[in-house]
Design an enzyme around this catalytic site. Structure first.
Site, short mmCIF file in Angstrom:
data_model
loop_
_atom_site.label_atom_id
_atom_site.label_comp_id
_atom_site.label_asym_id
_atom_site.label_seq_id
_atom_site.Cartn_x
_atom_site.Cartn_y
_atom_site.Cartn_z
N GLY A 139 -13.55 35.17 115.13
CA GLY A 139 -12.79 34.01 115.57
C GLY A 139 -11.41 34.39 116.09
N CYS A 140 -10.41 33.61 115.73
CA CYS A 140 -9.06 33.81 116.24
C CYS A 140 -8.44 35.13 115.81
CB CYS A 140 -8.15 32.66 115.80
SG CYS A 140 -8.59 31.06 116.54
N ALA A 141 -8.94 35.75 114.75
CA ALA A 141 -8.44 37.05 114.31
C ALA A 141 -8.98 38.19 115.15
CB ALA A 141 -8.79 37.28 112.84
N GLY A 142 -9.94 37.90 116.04
CA GLY A 142 -10.66 38.95 116.73
C GLY A 142 -9.83 39.83 117.64
N LEU A 162 -4.46 35.28 112.69
CA LEU A 162 -5.13 34.62 111.57
C LEU A 162 -6.47 34.09 112.05
CD1 LEU A 162 -2.10 32.56 110.22
CD2 LEU A 162 -3.13 34.53 109.09
#
Length: 348
Positions: A141-144, A335
């Site tokens: 997700g956004c941490a990728g 995050l």
């Protein structure tokens, strides 16, 4: 002594269809206004996100019709592959390399299912060698963006001289749901866009920054904060707990711990390069990291111009930061679902 891993290039790519935020609100009102009782109370989120423009892999009208898994998947395969090729080609051009010189390809994407994966679908257009190592990564997700960069640095360090290409591609818009009458879906409709970013890494002398450390922190019992639910229609967004207050309360101790393992502290970081999940997330990051209001200017700029593109977004911020001139020490951080914080430390 290990050979330092260097960042040779960063590049971004956007899809062809623009969605001004004002138009997004008009479309959402037309679709949800009479069916979702709380829409008028939710509508201000379109203004408070700090977003002016987003970009989509399909024209706006495409999203107004009911779409199931087959149509969403076909749009992902075409749109994400095109973005992959655009971002990867630009990153390799900047590094003075060709697809045939890439040894390891790391693809980060969580907004569609592709088997064969995206880098395999792009091999012909990119000219990748048949013996290139392919590593598709799903679910970050956004941490990728930060996690992918971290994993790429470890791969480069373990194979000195190898050219490592990291590509983060997300088509968040394909999870837009006209059938989901929830606050989470309205927020997602106001926030997310599509895009891709690519980086080239190699252990050696060239490049504009050295990757000196990586770290992650996953909080226990936080699976419900964000992620996907899957049903016959497609992906549906999960926002069961507010992310800004969670970051405000919990990120600083985790960041202190991650940086301490690298023998420095928050005060020793010249620039945090953060994933801008939304305006309130940016404000929470500035507060909990004691950066001062307005310090995360590149983050606000990327959010305004592109919205939240999930994984690639922090690499867009990195691209702006390095063009402005990286300071002595930077920390790239995102995050994402897990719930996880991921960091990469850069030395210019």
């Amino acid at each position: 002594m290990s050979i330092p891993v260097r960042l040779l290039s960063v590049a971004t790519a956007i899809p062809p269809h623009e969605l001004p935020q004002g138009q997004a609100l008009e479309v959402a009102r037309r679709l949800f206004g009479e069916r979702f009782a709380g829409f008028d109370r939710m509508a201000p989120v379109f203004a408070s996100t700090g977003i002016r423009m987003r970009h989509l892999v399909r024209p706006v009208d495409w999203y107004l019709e009911p779409r199931g898994w087959p149509e969403r998947t076909q749009a992902y395969l075409q749109g994400a592959t095109d973005l992959f090729v655009q971002a990867a080609t630009t990153a390799l051009d900047e590094a003075g390399l060709t697809g045939g010189e890439v040894d390891i390809i790391l693809t980060v994407s969580s907004t569609g299912i592709a088997t064969p994966s995206l880098e395999a679908r792009a091999m012909g257009a990119m000219g990748f060698r048949p013996d290139a190592v392919r590593i598709p990564v799903f679910g970050l997700g956004c941490a990728g963006g930060a996690s992918g960069l971290a994993l790429g640095s470890r791969l480069a360090a373990s194979s000195p001289g190898a050219v490592v290409l990291v590509v983060a591609v997300e088509t968040c818009s394909l999870a837009f749901r006209t059938d989901e009458l929830t606050k989470a879906n309205i927020v997602a409709t106001a926030l997310f866009g599509d895009g891709a970013a690519a980086c080239v890494l190699r252990a050696g002398e060239a490049g504009f920054a050295t990757l000196t450390g990586t770290a992650e922190h996953t909080w226990p019992d936080t699976l419900e904060i964000m992620g996907w639910k899957v049903d016959p229609t497609g992906f549906g967004v999960i926002f069961d707990r507010a992310i800004p207050p969670f970051a405000q309360a919990n990120l600083r101790p985790a960041m202190d711990e991650m940086l301490a393992r690298q023998d420095f502290a928050v005060e020793d970081v010249d620039r945090f390069i953060c994933h801008p999940g939304g305006t309130k997330v940016v404000e929470a990051l500035e507060s909990c990291l004691d950066l001062g209001q307005g310090a995360l200017d590149h983050e606000r700029g990327v959010l305004a111009d592109h919205g939240n593109m999930s994984a690639p977004t922090v690499l867009y911020v990195l691209d702006r930061a390095r063009k402005a001139g990286l300071p002595r020490r930077s920390v790239v951080t995102s995050l994402g679902p897990g719930f996880t914080a991921s960091t990469v430390t850069l030395a210019a």
